[in-house]
Design an enzyme around this catalytic site. Structure first.
Site, PDB file in Angstrom:
ATOM      1  N   GLU A 266      35.083  40.687  41.140  1.00  0.00           N
ATOM      2  CA  GLU A 266      35.984  41.130  42.214  1.00  0.00           C
ATOM      3  C   GLU A 266      35.549  40.697  43.611  1.00  0.00           C
ATOM      4  O   GLU A 266      36.390  40.390  44.450  1.00  0.00           O
ATOM      5  CB  GLU A 266      36.140  42.657  42.184  1.00  0.00           C
TER       6      GLU A 266
ATOM      7  N   GLY B 107      38.811  44.189  35.580  1.00  0.00           N
ATOM      8  CA  GLY B 107      39.457  45.319  34.903  1.00  0.00           C
ATOM      9  C   GLY B 107      39.278  45.284  33.392  1.00  0.00           C
ATOM     10  O   GLY B 107      39.340  46.319  32.722  1.00  0.00           O
TER      11      GLY B 107
ATOM     12  N   GLU C  10      35.926  46.706  32.781  1.00  0.00           N
ATOM     13  CA  GLU C  10      36.069  48.148  33.046  1.00  0.00           C
ATOM     14  C   GLU C  10      36.741  48.861  31.871  1.00  0.00           C
ATOM     15  O   GLU C  10      36.372  49.973  31.501  1.00  0.00           O
ATOM     16  CB  GLU C  10      36.852  48.350  34.351  1.00  0.00           C
TER      17      GLU C  10
END
Ligand code: CAA
Length: 260
Positions: free
Chosen positions: A134, A111, A114
């Site tokens: 992930e 994240g 991201e």
């Protein structure tokens, strides 16, 4: 404005949002995502701010991912909701009309990567470490990583990073185009603020239109994209900034832009 998980500071036309959960390597939980949303909306509405910088607190991480301790026991619907919340916050950043720069000072994973990819561009310190780990946790990226990584580095490199979950260093991130520069750790914020200062000195209507043109154009066909550019270029001629910018050039002086 009171935040628990982030710090929002403003100076000379630039806001700096620092993710501040050092003990969890600045991992993104729901509260942190909500606070980022609130801060981005505040910056968007603040007429005195032209650029947003995002960084991580401490000397180890930008953001080490979405919060695994939160995700450990959630069900499918909660997972979907968490993903949608993260996506919404990333998209808000990506589509806000002011430029956003990621200043990456360490682990930039899952994240966190991201979040960095939802920024307009990324500058890393030598300590930057990047990846989408992930699959090692049995999940896909959920805050837009499967979509933004291939758009930034190309599908082959993105798929390799997504399938292996490998971590790469700042220089490999530079080589594949994930970051624009790698700078010594102690210079990171000065370098990023220097770039932000260059942007704030320009005509802000034009800067924001550049962001719209790139964002719109990248996801449409070239003919439509050219029309978007032509329309935005044309509207510039209705602004005070265009009059001032071109007049200043002819008069051989620096422009005094007003953003109008
Ligand atoms: N979520 C929650 N806590 C985290 C975290 C995360 N993503 N990353 C690190 N932490 C916590 C650790 O649990 C640890 O807490 P304790 O001290 O309470 O044990 C603390 O931060 C320090 O971490 P480490 O002791 O692990 O530090 P290290 O230097 O040994 O390793 C690291 C650093 C390689 C970054 C390692 O912490 C790590 O692998 N973190 C997880 C990275 C990851 O998998 N990120 C993706 C998450 S999934 C995701 O993001 C989904 C999505 O797309 C939405």
């Amino acid at each position: 404005m009171e935040f628990k998980n982030i710090i929002l500071e403003k100076e000379a036309g630039t806001a700096t949002l620092t993710i501040n959960r050092v003990k969890a390597l600045n991992a993104l939980n729901k509260d942190t995502l909500m606070e980022i949303k609130e801060a981005v909306e505040n910056v968007q509405d603040d007429k005195g701010i032209d650029v947003l910088i995002i960084t991580g607190a401490g000397n180890k991480a930008f953001v080490a991912g979405a919060d695994i301790s939160y995700m450990l026991n959630i069900n499918a619907m909660e997972g979907r909701e968490f993903g949608l919340l993260g996506q919404k916050v990333m998209r808000l950043l990506e589509t806000m009309d002011k430029p956003v720069i990621a200043a990456i000072n360490g682990f930039c994973l899952g994240g966190g990567c991201e979040l960095a990819m939802a920024c307009d561009f990324r500058i890393s310190s030598e300590k930057g470490k990047f990846g989408q780990p992930e699959v090692g946790l049995g999940v896909t990226p959920g805050f837009g990583g499967t979509q933004r990584l291939p758009r930034i580095v190309g599908t082959g490199m993105a798929k390799q990073l997504l399938y292996t979950g490998d971590m790469i260093d700042a220089y490999e991130a530079l080589r594949i185009g994930l970051v624009n520069y790698v700078v010594p750790s102690e210079n990171l914020m000065d370098e990023v603020k220097n770039i932000a200062g260059k942007i704030t000195a320009r005509g802000q209507v034009a800067v924001r239109f550049c962001k719209v043109a790139v964002n719109e154009g990248i996801q449409t066909d070239i003919d439509r994209a050219m029309t978007v550019e032509a329309d935005l270029f044309g509207i510039c001629f209705a602004t005070e900034d265009q009059k001032e910018g071109m007049k200043a050039f002819v008069e051989k002086r620096k422009p005094g832009f007003t953003g109008k």
